[in-house]
Scaffold this motif. Structure first.
Motif, PDB file in Angstrom:
ATOM      1  N   SER A  68     -46.838 -10.721  14.524  1.00  0.00           N
ATOM      2  CA  SER A  68     -48.323 -10.675  14.599  1.00  0.00           C
ATOM      3  C   SER A  68     -49.104 -11.318  14.002  1.00  0.00           C
ATOM      4  O   SER A  68     -48.553 -12.264  12.976  1.00  0.00           O
ATOM      5  CB  SER A  68     -48.545  -9.205  14.234  1.00  0.00           C
ATOM      6  OG  SER A  68     -48.381  -9.258  12.635  1.00  0.00           O
ATOM      7  N   GLU A  69     -50.240 -11.983  14.558  1.00  0.00           N
ATOM      8  CA  GLU A  69     -51.002 -13.104  13.963  1.00  0.00           C
ATOM      9  C   GLU A  69     -52.460 -12.718  14.092  1.00  0.00           C
ATOM     10  O   GLU A  69     -52.999 -12.266  15.066  1.00  0.00           O
ATOM     11  CB  GLU A  69     -50.590 -14.317  14.594  1.00  0.00           C
ATOM     12  CG  GLU A  69     -51.429 -15.579  14.204  1.00  0.00           C
ATOM     13  CD  GLU A  69     -50.993 -16.597  14.879  1.00  0.00           C
ATOM     14  OE1 GLU A  69     -50.382 -17.734  14.258  1.00  0.00           O
ATOM     15  OE2 GLU A  69     -51.112 -16.921  16.064  1.00  0.00           O
ATOM     16  N   TYR A  70     -53.262 -12.959  12.949  1.00  0.00           N
ATOM     17  CA  TYR A  70     -54.607 -12.748  12.913  1.00  0.00           C
ATOM     18  C   TYR A  70     -55.306 -14.029  12.509  1.00  0.00           C
ATOM     19  O   TYR A  70     -54.968 -14.918  11.526  1.00  0.00           O
ATOM     20  CB  TYR A  70     -55.090 -11.777  11.910  1.00  0.00           C
ATOM     21  CG  TYR A  70     -56.495 -11.395  11.593  1.00  0.00           C
ATOM     22  CD1 TYR A  70     -56.981 -10.775  12.913  1.00  0.00           C
ATOM     23  CD2 TYR A  70     -57.031 -12.142  10.774  1.00  0.00           C
ATOM     24  CE1 TYR A  70     -58.743 -10.402  12.608  1.00  0.00           C
ATOM     25  CE2 TYR A  70     -58.568 -11.940  10.468  1.00  0.00           C
ATOM     26  CZ  TYR A  70     -59.234 -11.059  11.563  1.00  0.00           C
ATOM     27  OH  TYR A  70     -60.607 -10.817  11.365  1.00  0.00           O
ATOM     28  N   ASN A  71     -56.333 -14.566  13.433  1.00  0.00           N
ATOM     29  CA  ASN A  71     -57.084 -15.897  13.149  1.00  0.00           C
ATOM     30  C   ASN A  71     -58.624 -15.380  13.350  1.00  0.00           C
ATOM     31  O   ASN A  71     -59.050 -14.660  14.113  1.00  0.00           O
ATOM     32  CB  ASN A  71     -56.654 -16.513  14.093  1.00  0.00           C
ATOM     33  CG  ASN A  71     -55.552 -17.441  13.805  1.00  0.00           C
ATOM     34  OD1 ASN A  71     -55.084 -17.685  12.801  1.00  0.00           O
ATOM     35  ND2 ASN A  71     -54.518 -17.424  15.130  1.00  0.00           N
ATOM     36  N   GLU A 105     -59.230 -13.251  16.640  1.00  0.00           N
ATOM     37  CA  GLU A 105     -58.205 -13.125  17.682  1.00  0.00           C
ATOM     38  C   GLU A 105     -56.916 -12.442  16.934  1.00  0.00           C
ATOM     39  O   GLU A 105     -56.397 -12.784  15.916  1.00  0.00           O
ATOM     40  CB  GLU A 105     -57.407 -14.264  18.255  1.00  0.00           C
ATOM     41  CG  GLU A 105     -58.382 -15.080  19.003  1.00  0.00           C
ATOM     42  CD  GLU A 105     -57.818 -16.259  19.710  1.00  0.00           C
ATOM     43  OE1 GLU A 105     -56.685 -16.762  19.496  1.00  0.00           O
ATOM     44  OE2 GLU A 105     -58.565 -16.942  20.649  1.00  0.00           O
ATOM     45  N   LEU A 106     -56.369 -11.522  17.339  1.00  0.00           N
ATOM     46  CA  LEU A 106     -55.208 -10.635  16.862  1.00  0.00           C
ATOM     47  C   LEU A 106     -54.171 -10.621  18.029  1.00  0.00           C
ATOM     48  O   LEU A 106     -54.342 -10.049  19.100  1.00  0.00           O
ATOM     49  CB  LEU A 106     -55.715  -9.314  16.539  1.00  0.00           C
ATOM     50  CG  LEU A 106     -54.289  -8.193  15.946  1.00  0.00           C
ATOM     51  CD1 LEU A 106     -53.678  -8.883  14.681  1.00  0.00           C
ATOM     52  CD2 LEU A 106     -54.807  -6.938  15.894  1.00  0.00           C
ATOM     53  N   ASN A 107     -53.005 -11.316  17.730  1.00  0.00           N
ATOM     54  CA  ASN A 107     -51.924 -11.519  18.644  1.00  0.00           C
ATOM     55  C   ASN A 107     -50.642 -10.803  18.222  1.00  0.00           C
ATOM     56  O   ASN A 107     -50.299 -11.021  16.905  1.00  0.00           O
ATOM     57  CB  ASN A 107     -51.700 -12.862  18.892  1.00  0.00           C
ATOM     58  CG  ASN A 107     -53.001 -13.667  19.555  1.00  0.00           C
ATOM     59  OD1 ASN A 107     -53.412 -13.034  20.350  1.00  0.00           O
ATOM     60  ND2 ASN A 107     -53.099 -14.794  18.993  1.00  0.00           N
ATOM     61  N   ILE A 108     -50.062  -9.701  18.875  1.00  0.00           N
ATOM     62  CA  ILE A 108     -48.772  -9.293  18.560  1.00  0.00           C
ATOM     63  C   ILE A 108     -48.014  -9.541  19.617  1.00  0.00           C
ATOM     64  O   ILE A 108     -47.949  -9.161  20.932  1.00  0.00           O
ATOM     65  CB  ILE A 108     -48.924  -7.711  18.510  1.00  0.00           C
ATOM     66  CG1 ILE A 108     -50.268  -7.651  17.299  1.00  0.00           C
ATOM     67  CG2 ILE A 108     -47.777  -6.943  18.028  1.00  0.00           C
ATOM     68  CD1 ILE A 108     -50.584  -6.242  16.959  1.00  0.00           C
ATOM     69  N   THR A 294     -49.534  -8.263  23.037  1.00  0.00           N
ATOM     70  CA  THR A 294     -50.775  -7.411  23.087  1.00  0.00           C
ATOM     71  C   THR A 294     -51.723  -8.011  21.972  1.00  0.00           C
ATOM     72  O   THR A 294     -51.554  -8.880  20.994  1.00  0.00           O
ATOM     73  CB  THR A 294     -50.331  -6.008  22.833  1.00  0.00           C
ATOM     74  OG1 THR A 294     -51.631  -5.106  23.013  1.00  0.00           O
ATOM     75  CG2 THR A 294     -49.768  -5.850  21.333  1.00  0.00           C
ATOM     76  N   GLY A 295     -52.728  -7.293  21.645  1.00  0.00           N
ATOM     77  CA  GLY A 295     -53.679  -7.791  20.787  1.00  0.00           C
ATOM     78  C   GLY A 295     -55.290  -7.758  21.352  1.00  0.00           C
ATOM     79  O   GLY A 295     -55.500  -6.989  22.367  1.00  0.00           O
ATOM     80  N   LEU A 296     -56.014  -8.238  20.534  1.00  0.00           N
ATOM     81  CA  LEU A 296     -57.668  -8.408  21.189  1.00  0.00           C
ATOM     82  C   LEU A 296     -58.061  -9.691  20.654  1.00  0.00           C
ATOM     83  O   LEU A 296     -57.563 -10.289  19.725  1.00  0.00           O
ATOM     84  CB  LEU A 296     -58.220  -7.021  20.510  1.00  0.00           C
ATOM     85  CG  LEU A 296     -58.238  -7.026  19.004  1.00  0.00           C
ATOM     86  CD1 LEU A 296     -59.503  -7.633  18.422  1.00  0.00           C
ATOM     87  CD2 LEU A 296     -58.350  -5.405  18.575  1.00  0.00           C
ATOM     88  N   ARG A 297     -59.321  -9.863  21.222  1.00  0.00           N
ATOM     89  CA  ARG A 297     -59.921 -11.197  20.982  1.00  0.00           C
ATOM     90  C   ARG A 297     -61.575 -10.874  20.905  1.00  0.00           C
ATOM     91  O   ARG A 297     -61.892  -9.878  21.925  1.00  0.00           O
ATOM     92  CB  ARG A 297     -59.935 -12.143  21.936  1.00  0.00           C
ATOM     93  CG  ARG A 297     -58.701 -12.748  21.992  1.00  0.00           C
ATOM     94  CD  ARG A 297     -58.145 -13.837  22.872  1.00  0.00           C
ATOM     95  NE  ARG A 297     -58.572 -13.460  24.135  1.00  0.00           N
ATOM     96  CZ  ARG A 297     -58.608 -14.062  25.496  1.00  0.00           C
ATOM     97  NH1 ARG A 297     -58.379 -15.524  25.286  1.00  0.00           N
ATOM     98  NH2 ARG A 297     -58.722 -13.868  26.552  1.00  0.00           N
ATOM     99  N   TYR A 298     -62.477 -11.407  20.251  1.00  0.00           N
ATOM    100  CA  TYR A 298     -63.808 -11.216  20.092  1.00  0.00           C
ATOM    101  C   TYR A 298     -64.367 -12.348  19.416  1.00  0.00           C
ATOM    102  O   TYR A 298     -63.881 -13.022  18.515  1.00  0.00           O
ATOM    103  CB  TYR A 298     -64.016  -9.851  18.942  1.00  0.00           C
ATOM    104  CG  TYR A 298     -65.448  -9.667  18.660  1.00  0.00           C
ATOM    105  CD1 TYR A 298     -66.194  -9.206  19.376  1.00  0.00           C
ATOM    106  CD2 TYR A 298     -65.918 -10.248  17.481  1.00  0.00           C
ATOM    107  CE1 TYR A 298     -67.672  -8.580  19.298  1.00  0.00           C
ATOM    108  CE2 TYR A 298     -67.289  -9.763  17.196  1.00  0.00           C
ATOM    109  CZ  TYR A 298     -68.123  -8.842  18.015  1.00  0.00           C
ATOM    110  OH  TYR A 298     -69.103  -8.754  17.638  1.00  0.00           O
ATOM    111  N   ALA A 299     -65.543 -12.552  20.139  1.00  0.00           N
ATOM    112  CA  ALA A 299     -66.495 -13.652  19.556  1.00  0.00           C
ATOM    113  C   ALA A 299     -67.785 -13.220  19.688  1.00  0.00           C
ATOM    114  O   ALA A 299     -68.422 -12.639  20.716  1.00  0.00           O
ATOM    115  CB  ALA A 299     -66.035 -14.863  20.332  1.00  0.00           C
TER     116      ALA A 299
END
Length: 452
Positions: A68-71, A105-108, A294-299
């Protein structure tokens, strides 16, 4: 009466060799071993290696849960209004109407099918941890053996020192007695007798200096091993060097079961298993990995107009966008994978050869240690008889010399014979104790009642 008193004192001196009083802190062998195990830098390093192996096992277990990664970015962006067909703003005016924006961005990625990659990595880490445990046990056995050797060596040196000091005292008394007779113009002694005794005394004095220096050095080495200042009042508890009370079984039993108890054998066995798992891991590299992404993105940028057209994309302004797809990752560098598999198999073959060599080597070590125990035990019996005979000869020679029946040369020879016989006996006891310690290490089991 003086002669009887002197002989009685001589007998008491010979029978009390090695006995002395001390008020300093004392360590018996078990306490020395315990302190050495606590203080050993090798075991400290082994503990660090074990911690590293546990961490690698933790990494292998964590691999099952994916990555998992969060940026998140924070900054400023120029304003933008309008729609995909018209905007009053120019995208090249990068400093026009600057406003804050954020994007996260949260990527799993969760592995679904790895064709054995995760299982092989976990197996390799588990066996690697067991191998480190076995290696630490091997270091522990080495520390125990070296501590025993130093302890028995210190006892031997002190016993030999006591014997030599006792003989030197007897020589001093003999020289003094001879000088008194010469001064009294006794016909039983000559100046040659006095010179012979003085020459013999010099030899014993030289031996005393050498043995005492060896005792001091061995004591310092033992103090360092157990973590005690050599200049302190540290001392060992035992006063006499005695054969250890050990239960020695038949050689065939040790040959059959001993190698299996050795940490070196376990280390090679677990090392082989770990390397075999590594071969499987490298071989699994031929196959793809299926994963769930999976994950989510937001701006968000407040100075830019949100675009509702799905074909219009603004990298600085969009609502929460969940992601959920199944993907495949496949490394197609098959030539590189083949080379990695070949290297892993070569290491596995090398470990297999080492294991076969170690199996025969461990049995040879057991045979050698067992032979040393048997030989030393028989040597103790022989030298003990010689020591008793030498003591009787010395007492008789000293009595004759005191009564002016014996010559100085006979006394000197008796002193030398007793010293040699006593030294041989104590060396045999030392060799036996060390041989039992070596056999205990060779069979992977303490053969005495020591608890440490």
């Amino acid at each position: 009466m003086r002669t009887h008193a002197f002989v009685a004192g001589l007998v008491l001196l010979l029978n009390s060799s090695g006995v002395r009083a001390s008020g300093s802190p004392e360590y018996d062998l078990a306490a020395c071993i315990h302190a050495a195990l606590t203080n050993s830098p090798d075991l400290g390093a082994a503990a660090a290696d074990l911690a590293g192996a546990r961490a690698r096992l933790g990494q292998a277990k964590a691999g099952r849960w994916g990555q998992s990664e969060y940026n998140q970015l924070l900054g400023f962006v120029n304003e933008a209004h309008g729609d995909p067909t018209f905007s009053p703003n120019n995208k090249n005016d990068i400093f026009q109407g600057l406003g804050p924006f954020t994007r996260l961005e949260l990527n799993i990625n969760i592995p679904l099918w790895t064709f054995g990659k995760l299982d092989s990595a976990l197996k390799a880490a588990q066996e690697g941890l067991e191998s480190e445990h076995a290696r630490a046990d091997g270091k522990r056995a080495e520390v125990i053996l070296s501590t025993k050797q130093l302890y028995y060596g210190l006892l031997l040196g002190r016993q030999l020192s006591t014997v030599l000091h006792d003989m030197l005292d007897i020589m001093d008394k003999a020289v003094k007695k001879t000088q008194e007779r010469l001064d009294a113009s006794s016909s039983g002694v000559t100046e040659i007798d006095l010179l012979k005794l003085k020459t013999g005394r010099a030899r014993f004095a030289k031996g005393v200096v050498e043995v005492d220096a060896s005792v001091s050095l061995t004591r310092s080495a033992l103090a360092r091993t157990i973590g005690v200042d050599a200049d302190s009042d540290f001392d060992i508890a035992d006063r006499k060097l005695l054969p250890v009370d050990a239960t020695i079984g038949p050689l065939d039993g040790y040959l059959a079961e001993g190698p299996g108890h050795r940490p070196e054998a376990r280390q090679l066995q677990t090392g082989l298993a770990a390397q075999s798992a590594k071969v499987d891991l490298e071989t699994a590299g031929y196959y793809p990995t299926v994963f769930l992404a999976t994950g989510l993105r937001y701006a968000h940028a407040g100075n830019r107009e949100e675009q509702t057209n799905p074909f219009a994309y603004d990298n600085f302004n969009y609502n929460v966008q969940p992601v959920g797809v199944v993907g495949i990752h496949w490394d197609l560098n098959f030539f590189l994978t083949t080379a990695k598999v070949a290297e892993a198999r070569a290491d596995l073959d090398r470990l297999a050869v080492q294991r076969r060599d170690a199996a025969s080597g461990l049995q040879l070590e057991i045979r050698r240690a067992y032979s040393d125990v048997v030989q030393a035990r028989e040597t103790i019996k022989v030298t003990e008889e010689g020591r008793k005979a030498g003591r009787g000869l010395l007492i008789l020679s000293m009595s004759n010399f005191e009564l002016a029946f014996g010559e100085a040369e006979e006394l000197f020879k008796a002193l030398g014979a007793y010293t040699e016989a006593s030294s041989d006996y104590f060396r045999a006891v030392h060799d036996y104790d060390v041989a039992v310690a070596a056999l205990s290490k060779a069979v992977g089991n303490e053969l005495t009642s020591l608890v440490y």
